[in-house]
Design a protein around this motif. Sequence first.
Motif, PDB file in Angstrom:
ATOM      1  N   PHE A   9      -9.459  24.316  -1.610  1.00 33.63           N
ATOM      2  CA  PHE A   9     -10.101  23.414  -2.551  1.00 33.63           C
ATOM      3  C   PHE A   9      -9.183  22.229  -2.805  1.00 33.63           C
ATOM      4  CE2 PHE A   9      -7.562  26.308  -4.998  1.00 33.63           C
ATOM      5  CZ  PHE A   9      -7.062  25.576  -6.048  1.00 33.63           C
ATOM      6  N   TRP A  10      -9.779  21.118  -3.217  1.00 34.00           N
ATOM      7  CA  TRP A  10      -9.052  19.876  -3.467  1.00 34.00           C
ATOM      8  C   TRP A  10      -8.829  19.662  -4.958  1.00 34.00           C
ATOM      9  CZ3 TRP A  10      -6.856  16.723   0.020  1.00 34.00           C
ATOM     10  CH2 TRP A  10      -7.259  16.835   1.348  1.00 34.00           C
ATOM     11  N   ILE A  11      -7.659  19.098  -5.282  1.00 33.49           N
ATOM     12  CA  ILE A  11      -7.440  18.478  -6.584  1.00 33.49           C
ATOM     13  C   ILE A  11      -7.093  17.023  -6.283  1.00 33.49           C
ATOM     14  CG2 ILE A  11      -6.725  20.581  -7.771  1.00 33.49           C
ATOM     15  CD1 ILE A  11      -3.827  19.507  -7.543  1.00 33.49           C
ATOM     16  N   GLY A  12      -7.375  16.136  -7.191  1.00 40.50           N
ATOM     17  CA  GLY A  12      -7.177  14.709  -6.928  1.00 40.50           C
ATOM     18  C   GLY A  12      -8.319  14.174  -6.080  1.00 40.50           C
ATOM     19  N   GLU A  13      -8.464  12.858  -6.038  1.00 38.54           N
ATOM     20  CA  GLU A  13      -9.563  12.235  -5.310  1.00 38.54           C
ATOM     21  C   GLU A  13      -9.152  11.842  -3.911  1.00 38.54           C
ATOM     22  OE1 GLU A  13     -11.769   9.175  -7.220  1.00 38.54           O
ATOM     23  OE2 GLU A  13     -11.383  10.011  -9.199  1.00 38.54           O
ATOM     24  N   THR A  14     -10.055  12.066  -2.962  1.00 40.14           N
ATOM     25  CA  THR A  14      -9.862  11.634  -1.589  1.00 40.14           C
ATOM     26  C   THR A  14     -11.188  11.117  -1.064  1.00 40.14           C
ATOM     27  OG1 THR A  14      -9.221  12.309   0.626  1.00 40.14           O
ATOM     28  CG2 THR A  14     -10.197  14.001  -0.753  1.00 40.14           C
ATOM     29  N   ASP A  15     -11.147  10.200  -0.105  1.00 43.58           N
ATOM     30  CA  ASP A  15     -12.377   9.661   0.466  1.00 43.58           C
ATOM     31  C   ASP A  15     -12.994  10.603   1.489  1.00 43.58           C
ATOM     32  OD1 ASP A  15     -12.149   7.435  -1.090  1.00 43.58           O
ATOM     33  OD2 ASP A  15     -11.229   6.212   0.451  1.00 43.58           O
ATOM     34  N   GLN A  16     -12.224  11.550   1.987  1.00 48.48           N
ATOM     35  CA  GLN A  16     -12.747  12.514   2.958  1.00 48.48           C
ATOM     36  C   GLN A  16     -12.024  13.828   2.743  1.00 48.48           C
ATOM     37  OE1 GLN A  16     -12.829  11.189   6.979  1.00 48.48           O
ATOM     38  NE2 GLN A  16     -13.334  13.182   7.777  1.00 48.48           N
ATOM     39  N   SER A  17     -12.761  14.915   2.667  1.00 52.44           N
ATOM     40  CA  SER A  17     -12.138  16.192   2.388  1.00 52.44           C
ATOM     41  C   SER A  17     -12.681  17.326   3.244  1.00 52.44           C
ATOM     42  CB  SER A  17     -12.316  16.544   0.908  1.00 52.44           C
ATOM     43  OG  SER A  17     -13.684  16.627   0.601  1.00 52.44           O
ATOM     44  N   ASP A  18     -13.228  17.016   4.414  1.00 50.93           N
ATOM     45  CA  ASP A  18     -13.780  18.086   5.240  1.00 50.93           C
ATOM     46  C   ASP A  18     -12.812  18.580   6.308  1.00 50.93           C
ATOM     47  OD1 ASP A  18     -13.768  16.079   7.103  1.00 50.93           O
ATOM     48  OD2 ASP A  18     -15.938  15.963   7.303  1.00 50.93           O
ATOM     49  N   MET A  19     -11.617  18.046   6.356  1.00 50.49           N
ATOM     50  CA  MET A  19     -10.538  18.452   7.272  1.00 50.49           C
ATOM     51  C   MET A  19     -10.883  18.250   8.746  1.00 50.49           C
ATOM     52  SD  MET A  19      -8.964  21.773   5.401  1.00 50.49           S
ATOM     53  CE  MET A  19     -10.095  22.802   6.250  1.00 50.49           C
ATOM     54  N   THR A  20     -11.882  17.444   9.061  1.00 48.88           N
ATOM     55  CA  THR A  20     -12.224  17.215  10.459  1.00 48.88           C
ATOM     56  C   THR A  20     -11.760  15.853  10.948  1.00 48.88           C
ATOM     57  OG1 THR A  20     -14.379  16.316   9.882  1.00 48.88           O
ATOM     58  CG2 THR A  20     -14.255  18.690  10.304  1.00 48.88           C
ATOM     59  N   GLY A  21     -11.226  15.034  10.087  1.00 52.21           N
ATOM     60  CA  GLY A  21     -10.824  13.698  10.477  1.00 52.21           C
ATOM     61  C   GLY A  21      -9.680  13.200   9.645  1.00 52.21           C
ATOM     62  N   LEU A  22      -9.693  11.925   9.392  1.00 53.81           N
ATOM     63  CA  LEU A  22      -8.633  11.297   8.629  1.00 53.81           C
ATOM     64  C   LEU A  22      -8.828  11.498   7.142  1.00 53.81           C
ATOM     65  CD1 LEU A  22      -8.483   7.894  10.525  1.00 53.81           C
ATOM     66  CD2 LEU A  22      -6.958   9.847  10.801  1.00 53.81           C
ATOM     67  N   LEU A  23      -7.730  11.490   6.431  1.00 55.54           N
ATOM     68  CA  LEU A  23      -7.739  11.593   4.975  1.00 55.54           C
ATOM     69  C   LEU A  23      -7.268  10.256   4.418  1.00 55.54           C
ATOM     70  CD1 LEU A  23      -7.729  13.169   2.256  1.00 55.54           C
ATOM     71  CD2 LEU A  23      -5.369  13.746   2.786  1.00 55.54           C
ATOM     72  N   PHE A  24      -8.084   9.636   3.601  1.00 56.56           N
ATOM     73  CA  PHE A  24      -7.729   8.375   2.981  1.00 56.56           C
ATOM     74  C   PHE A  24      -7.582   8.598   1.486  1.00 56.56           C
ATOM     75  CE2 PHE A  24     -10.072   7.292   6.786  1.00 56.56           C
ATOM     76  CZ  PHE A  24      -9.212   6.384   7.392  1.00 56.56           C
ATOM     77  N   THR A  25      -6.422   8.252   0.945  1.00 56.52           N
ATOM     78  CA  THR A  25      -6.188   8.432  -0.479  1.00 56.52           C
ATOM     79  C   THR A  25      -6.486   7.145  -1.235  1.00 56.52           C
ATOM     80  OG1 THR A  25      -3.868   7.807  -0.281  1.00 56.52           O
ATOM     81  CG2 THR A  25      -4.391  10.139  -0.061  1.00 56.52           C
ATOM     82  N   GLN A  26      -6.676   7.285  -2.514  1.00 58.32           N
ATOM     83  CA  GLN A  26      -6.884   6.123  -3.371  1.00 58.32           C
ATOM     84  C   GLN A  26      -5.534   5.449  -3.619  1.00 58.32           C
ATOM     85  OE1 GLN A  26      -9.928   5.104  -4.288  1.00 58.32           O
ATOM     86  NE2 GLN A  26     -10.715   6.815  -3.081  1.00 58.32           N
ATOM     87  N   PRO A  27      -5.514   4.145  -3.836  1.00 55.79           N
ATOM     88  CA  PRO A  27      -4.260   3.450  -4.140  1.00 55.79           C
ATOM     89  C   PRO A  27      -3.616   3.985  -5.419  1.00 55.79           C
ATOM     90  CG  PRO A  27      -5.992   1.875  -3.643  1.00 55.79           C
ATOM     91  CD  PRO A  27      -6.650   3.227  -3.753  1.00 55.79           C
ATOM     92  N   LYS A  28      -2.297   3.938  -5.438  1.00 53.05           N
ATOM     93  CA  LYS A  28      -1.485   4.275  -6.615  1.00 53.05           C
ATOM     94  C   LYS A  28      -1.646   5.719  -7.083  1.00 53.05           C
ATOM     95  CE  LYS A  28      -1.560  -0.510  -8.107  1.00 53.05           C
ATOM     96  NZ  LYS A  28      -0.310  -1.064  -7.836  1.00 53.05           N
ATOM     97  N   THR A  29      -1.878   6.657  -6.150  1.00 46.24           N
ATOM     98  CA  THR A  29      -1.908   8.075  -6.506  1.00 46.24           C
ATOM     99  C   THR A  29      -0.533   8.677  -6.243  1.00 46.24           C
ATOM    100  OG1 THR A  29      -2.686   8.724  -4.310  1.00 46.24           O
ATOM    101  CG2 THR A  29      -4.362   8.310  -5.992  1.00 46.24           C
ATOM    102  N   ASP A  30      -0.168   9.684  -7.034  1.00 45.35           N
ATOM    103  CA  ASP A  30       1.160  10.275  -6.882  1.00 45.35           C
ATOM    104  C   ASP A  30       1.236  11.559  -7.700  1.00 45.35           C
ATOM    105  OD1 ASP A  30       3.797  10.591  -6.115  1.00 45.35           O
ATOM    106  OD2 ASP A  30       4.557   8.883  -7.249  1.00 45.35           O
ATOM    107  N   LEU A  31       2.256  12.343  -7.412  1.00 48.21           N
ATOM    108  CA  LEU A  31       2.677  13.458  -8.253  1.00 48.21           C
ATOM    109  C   LEU A  31       4.080  13.112  -8.729  1.00 48.21           C
ATOM    110  CD1 LEU A  31       1.650  16.586  -6.150  1.00 48.21           C
ATOM    111  CD2 LEU A  31       0.474  15.634  -8.127  1.00 48.21           C
ATOM    112  N   TRP A  32       4.229  12.942 -10.020  1.00 49.53           N
ATOM    113  CA  TRP A  32       5.524  12.544 -10.568  1.00 49.53           C
ATOM    114  C   TRP A  32       5.491  12.793 -12.068  1.00 49.53           C
ATOM    115  CZ3 TRP A  32       9.491  11.746  -7.552  1.00 49.53           C
ATOM    116  CH2 TRP A  32      10.633  11.126  -8.029  1.00 49.53           C
ATOM    117  N   GLN A  33       6.500  13.420 -12.626  1.00 44.51           N
ATOM    118  CA  GLN A  33       6.501  13.758 -14.054  1.00 44.51           C
ATOM    119  C   GLN A  33       7.848  13.425 -14.688  1.00 44.51           C
ATOM    120  OE1 GLN A  33       3.997  14.805 -15.933  1.00 44.51           O
ATOM    121  NE2 GLN A  33       2.577  14.939 -14.232  1.00 44.51           N
TER     122      GLN A  33
END
Length: 111
Positions: A9-33
């Motif tokens: 399952f996915w957390i965070g937003e992605t433009d494609q999440s079916d694992m069959t191609g490319l994954l494009f993330t949204q600008p300025k996303t990160d994990l940082w605390q």
Amino acid sequence: MIFEKKNLFWIGETDQSDMTGLLFTQPKTDLWQRNYYGFQNDSAPVLQMKTSEKYFSFIVKTEFDSKSRFDQCGIVVYLDSENWMKASIEYENEQYRRLGSVVTNHRYFLM
């Protein structure tokens, strides 16, 4: 453990999440605390796998086309927004890519 797509399952937003191609993330996303930069982010797309196994191993193969400073690609072991670790390669400039890792425990990070 045998890989089963139903355990993913996915957390965070992605433009494609079916694992069959490319994954494009949204600008300025990160994990940082809680760091000396003064900002907190819990917005990067992370593909997670549910498991009840106490011990497990996995293999990840990635490629990414980095163009901007701080672009990253890597792996995350993610419990929740306050407890996770990431290991990644990060774009710095045309000559340098850096390997890095961060461990976050109770929203405080260790590098």
